[in-house]
Scaffold this active site. Structure first.
Site, short mmCIF file in Angstrom:
data_model
loop_
_atom_site.label_atom_id
_atom_site.label_comp_id
_atom_site.label_asym_id
_atom_site.label_seq_id
_atom_site.Cartn_x
_atom_site.Cartn_y
_atom_site.Cartn_z
NE ARG A 44 -2.03 -8.17 4.05
CZ ARG A 44 -3.02 -8.41 3.21
NH1 ARG A 44 -2.92 -9.35 2.28
NH2 ARG A 44 -4.12 -7.70 3.26
CG ASP A 104 1.90 8.30 3.16
OD1 ASP A 104 2.57 9.11 2.51
OD2 ASP A 104 0.72 8.03 2.87
CE LYS A 132 5.01 7.45 0.11
NZ LYS A 132 3.71 7.31 -0.54
CG PHE A 153 1.39 4.64 -4.48
CD1 PHE A 153 0.69 4.96 -3.33
CD2 PHE A 153 1.44 3.31 -4.88
CE1 PHE A 153 0.05 3.98 -2.59
CE2 PHE A 153 0.80 2.32 -4.15
CZ PHE A 153 0.11 2.65 -3.00
CG ASP A 160 0.09 -3.63 -1.16
OD1 ASP A 160 0.50 -3.01 -0.15
OD2 ASP A 160 -1.12 -3.67 -1.47
NE ARG A 166 1.48 -7.49 -0.02
CZ ARG A 166 1.17 -6.50 0.80
NH1 ARG A 166 2.11 -5.76 1.33
NH2 ARG A 166 -0.09 -6.24 1.09
P1 IMP Z 1 0.45 6.25 7.21
O1 IMP Z 1 -0.44 5.81 8.31
O2 IMP Z 1 -0.22 7.26 6.30
O3 IMP Z 1 1.81 6.73 7.68
O4 IMP Z 1 0.65 5.04 6.22
C1 IMP Z 1 1.39 3.98 6.50
C2 IMP Z 1 1.03 2.84 5.59
O5 IMP Z 1 0.45 3.24 4.34
C3 IMP Z 1 2.30 2.11 5.22
O6 IMP Z 1 2.63 1.16 6.19
C4 IMP Z 1 1.91 1.48 3.91
O7 IMP Z 1 1.25 0.26 4.14
C5 IMP Z 1 0.92 2.45 3.29
N1 IMP Z 1 1.61 3.29 2.29
C6 IMP Z 1 2.02 4.56 2.42
N2 IMP Z 1 2.62 5.00 1.30
C7 IMP Z 1 2.60 3.96 0.43
C8 IMP Z 1 3.11 3.78 -0.91
O8 IMP Z 1 3.73 4.65 -1.53
N3 IMP Z 1 2.91 2.54 -1.45
C9 IMP Z 1 2.25 1.53 -0.81
N4 IMP Z 1 1.77 1.66 0.45
C10 IMP Z 1 1.96 2.86 1.06
#
Ligand code: IMP
Length: 177
Positions: A44, A104, A132, A153, A160, A166
């Site tokens: 979302r 991330d 990141k 974070f 969120d 959000r």
């Molecule tokens: P990844 O698969 O680890 O790259 O994560 C991607 C998803 O994790 C993003 O689309 C976010 O929904 C969530 N996410 C990663 N970092 C944060 C943060 O700092 N705050 C909130 N959600 C995060």
């Protein structure tokens, strides 16, 4: 129970809007002449970003959404990505732009682009509002990135923390008090 926290502004609404204009000029150059671009928002977290993005794009577009499993209510990635809601439309032979809030660990975008590529779009490009890089676990980089940020974070502008915050118009970092 949620530990108390405050939110410190990290990227202002004005900075986001200015960066979005720059990004949209580049996206426009990439896709001009396209028949109809399919802009895919990853739910979302991308819902605010995609709403601003498509209104800045002077191109014929369709909008579709895909939901992948994410953090749940915590702060840690689950790594195993599942598709909770698939696209409504077919993308074979189409130009596609995937819109993500944050890259991330990279697992989500890696998994989603792999899945969508298997459907043989004509072109598949990706944009992430935030990146990141220090957290990366798989080799993944969006074609366009709004801002690189440190390992914090963050919330706001669609993003969120346990489904809260959000609706903040800026990006802020969570600080526990
Ligand atoms: P990844 O698969 O680890 O790259 O994560 C991607 C998803 O994790 C993003 O689309 C976010 O929904 C969530 N996410 C990663 N970092 C944060 C943060 O700092 N705050 C909130 N959600 C995060």
């Amino acid at each position: 129970m949620q530990k108390p926290y405050v939110i410190d502004e990290m990227i202002s609404a004005k900075s986001i809007a200015a960066r979005l204009e720059e990004l949209c000029r580049e996206i426009h150059d990439e896709f001009q002449g396209t028949d109809k671009l399919v802009v895919v928002g990853l739910l979302r977290g991308s819902f605010v970003f995609i709403a601003d993005l498509v209104r800045e794009l002077d191109l014929p577009i369709e909008v579709d959404f895909l939901e992948a499993s994410s953090y749940g209510d915590g702060m840690e990635s689950s790594r195993e990505v599942r598709i909770l809601k698939d696209l409504r439309g077919a993308i074979e032979g189409r130009d596609v732009l995937v819109v993500e809030d944050i890259v991330d660990t990279g697992h989500t975008l890696h998994h989603v682009t792999g899945l969508l590529k298997s459907r043989e779009p004509a072109r598949l490009k990706t944009i992430a509002l935030l990146d990141k890089p220090s957290r990366r676990e798989v080799d993944m980089k969006a074609d366009w990135t709004g801002f690189e940020i440190p390992d914090e974070f963050v919330v706001g502008y669609g993003i969120d923390f346990a489904q809260r915050n959000r609706n903040l118009p800026y990006i802020g970092k969570v600080r526990f008090t």
